[in-house]
Design a protein around this motif. Structure first.
Motif, PDB file in Angstrom:
ATOM      1  N   ASP A   1       0.827  -1.209   0.000  1.00 15.00           N
ATOM      2  CA  ASP A   1       0.000   0.000   0.000  1.00 15.00           C
ATOM      3  C   ASP A   1       0.859   1.256   0.000  1.00 15.00           C
ATOM      4  O   ASP A   1       0.597   2.206  -0.743  1.00 15.00           O
ATOM      5  CB  ASP A   1      -0.910   0.018   1.238  1.00 15.00           C
ATOM      6  CG  ASP A   1      -2.041  -0.981   1.127  1.00 15.00           C
ATOM      7  OD1 ASP A   1      -2.450  -1.284   0.001  1.00 15.00           O
ATOM      8  OD2 ASP A   1      -2.503  -1.456   2.173  1.00 15.00           O
ATOM      9  N   MET A   2       1.880   1.289   0.840  1.00 12.43           N
ATOM     10  CA  MET A   2       2.711   2.477   0.950  1.00 12.43           C
ATOM     11  C   MET A   2       3.547   2.687  -0.306  1.00 12.43           C
ATOM     12  O   MET A   2       3.759   3.818  -0.742  1.00 12.43           O
ATOM     13  CB  MET A   2       3.610   2.388   2.186  1.00 12.43           C
ATOM     14  CG  MET A   2       2.854   2.299   3.509  1.00 12.43           C
ATOM     15  SD  MET A   2       1.576   3.577   3.704  1.00 12.43           S
ATOM     16  CE  MET A   2       2.570   5.053   3.706  1.00 12.43           C
ATOM     17  N   ARG A   3       4.016   1.595  -0.896  1.00 11.13           N
ATOM     18  CA  ARG A   3       4.783   1.734  -2.138  1.00 11.13           C
ATOM     19  C   ARG A   3       3.910   2.308  -3.240  1.00 11.13           C
ATOM     20  O   ARG A   3       4.367   3.121  -4.058  1.00 11.13           O
ATOM     21  CB  ARG A   3       5.365   0.380  -2.554  1.00 11.13           C
ATOM     22  CG  ARG A   3       6.127   0.430  -3.864  1.00 11.13           C
ATOM     23  CD  ARG A   3       6.911  -0.828  -4.131  1.00 11.13           C
ATOM     24  NE  ARG A   3       8.037  -0.985  -3.210  1.00 11.13           N
ATOM     25  CZ  ARG A   3       8.937  -1.963  -3.312  1.00 11.13           C
ATOM     26  NH1 ARG A   3       8.837  -2.857  -4.278  1.00 11.13           N
ATOM     27  NH2 ARG A   3       9.927  -2.041  -2.446  1.00 11.13           N
ATOM     28  N   ALA A   4       2.640   1.910  -3.275  1.00 13.23           N
ATOM     29  CA  ALA A   4       1.733   2.438  -4.296  1.00 13.23           C
ATOM     30  C   ALA A   4       1.542   3.940  -4.145  1.00 13.23           C
ATOM     31  O   ALA A   4       1.300   4.646  -5.124  1.00 13.23           O
ATOM     32  CB  ALA A   4       0.386   1.723  -4.209  1.00 13.23           C
ATOM     33  N   LEU A   5       1.671   4.436  -2.920  1.00  9.94           N
ATOM     34  CA  LEU A   5       1.549   5.872  -2.665  1.00  9.94           C
ATOM     35  C   LEU A   5       2.870   6.610  -2.858  1.00  9.94           C
ATOM     36  O   LEU A   5       2.909   7.838  -2.790  1.00  9.94           O
ATOM     37  CB  LEU A   5       1.056   6.110  -1.232  1.00  9.94           C
ATOM     38  CG  LEU A   5      -0.406   5.769  -0.933  1.00  9.94           C
ATOM     39  CD1 LEU A   5      -0.677   5.903   0.555  1.00  9.94           C
ATOM     40  CD2 LEU A   5      -1.341   6.657  -1.724  1.00  9.94           C
ATOM     41  N   GLY A   6       3.938   5.859  -3.034  1.00  5.73           N
ATOM     42  CA  GLY A   6       5.248   6.477  -3.166  1.00  5.73           C
ATOM     43  C   GLY A   6       5.789   6.999  -1.859  1.00  5.73           C
ATOM     44  O   GLY A   6       6.601   7.939  -1.844  1.00  5.73           O
ATOM     45  N   LEU A   7       5.375   6.392  -0.747  1.00  4.16           N
ATOM     46  CA  LEU A   7       5.796   6.851   0.573  1.00  4.16           C
ATOM     47  C   LEU A   7       6.748   5.862   1.229  1.00  4.16           C
ATOM     48  O   LEU A   7       6.636   4.645   1.045  1.00  4.16           O
ATOM     49  CB  LEU A   7       4.573   7.034   1.491  1.00  4.16           C
ATOM     50  CG  LEU A   7       3.562   8.104   1.071  1.00  4.16           C
ATOM     51  CD1 LEU A   7       2.362   8.063   2.004  1.00  4.16           C
ATOM     52  CD2 LEU A   7       4.207   9.487   1.099  1.00  4.16           C
TER      53      LEU A   7
END
Length: 255
Positions: free
Chosen positions: A103-109
């Motif tokens: 999930d966080m990778r998809a947000l670029g975070l």
């Protein structure tokens, strides 16, 4: 704004309604300053206590924050984590990603987890029922705080029957690529389904501190049970999330 003294709605709520509408329409953006109590008193021709109560309403709804030396501002929201039904796919585990990491990778975070406790604990009733164990039976828990974009996002406890995790990296701080679900499948417990239960509530004092919650912000409690192809519940994931930082998105077939 004109105050309607004949309205059955109290004046302080009329003032709160006015600023809430400005915030909702984006005319007061995150970080924008609101008038001080003294300015409101002069602008609306009300007593100081009335202005104070209007701001208390907005603070209680989590719309504004007041800080010493900075006054009252529209609350700035952190990153929004979209929890979609696809986040637990086997493809993510094959790529070495757990659900939160995907999930966080998809947000670029940037993301990280802070391990709070690893070890055996007596199973609380809600966990024992889902794992088909007796209350207080020993289970293994991975208790952690999840960070995304430099902010605490979730408190997450994963409970496992002892026989499934003994001798595996699940009992270690780093469960390895793909996380605990990948390790369970390597041990022969191929996952077939997940059942999630969500409910909203106000946070405890400990949860407020751990998640750096502003006044008036609720939390969402998510409990997920992972079930293998043999029908056995192999993990219960019990988490608490800041409601204003999570969006739950589920796609269902019309059939």
């Amino acid at each position: 704004m004109d105050i309607d003294p004949s309205s059955d709605r109290p004046v302080f709520k009329q003032i709160a309604d006015y600023f809430r509408d400005l915030i909702d329409r984006g005319e007061l953006a995150p970080g924008a300053s609101l008038p001080s109590e003294a300015q409101m008193t002069k602008t609306f021709g009300v007593a100081g206590g009335t202005a104070r109560r209007a701001l208390d309403v907005l603070r209680g709804e989590g719309l504004v924050v007041t800080e010493h030396g900075r006054g009252t501002r529209v609350r700035e929201r952190g990153p929004m984590l979209r929890l979609a039904s696809q986040r637990l796919t086997r493809a993510n585990r094959a790529a070495g990603l757990g659900g939160f990491a995907a999930d966080m990778r998809a947000l670029g975070l940037e993301y990280r987890q802070e391990m709070l406790h690893l070890g055996e604990v007596p199973a609380p009733r809600r966990i024992a029922e889902r794992l088909n164990l007796s209350v207080d039976a020993p289970v293994f828990v991975r208790r952690r705080r999840m960070w995304g974009g430099g902010e605490p996002m979730q408190l997450a406890d994963s409970y496992y029957p002892l026989d499934l995790v003994e001798g595996t990296p699940i009992t270690e701080e780093n469960a390895g690529p793909g996380g605990s679900y990948a390790r369970l499948e390597e041990r022969g417990h191929r996952l077939s389904s997940f059942r999630e239960e969500l409910h909203a509530r106000m946070p405890s004092e400990d949860e407020k501190r751990a998640l750096s919650l502003q006044p008036g912000v609720p939390v969402v409690s998510l409990m997920r049970t992972a079930i293998d192809t043999g029908g056995r519940a192999v993990e219960v994931f019990d988490s608490v999330m800041s409601a204003d930082k999570h969006l739950f998105q589920y796609d269902f077939s019309a059939d």
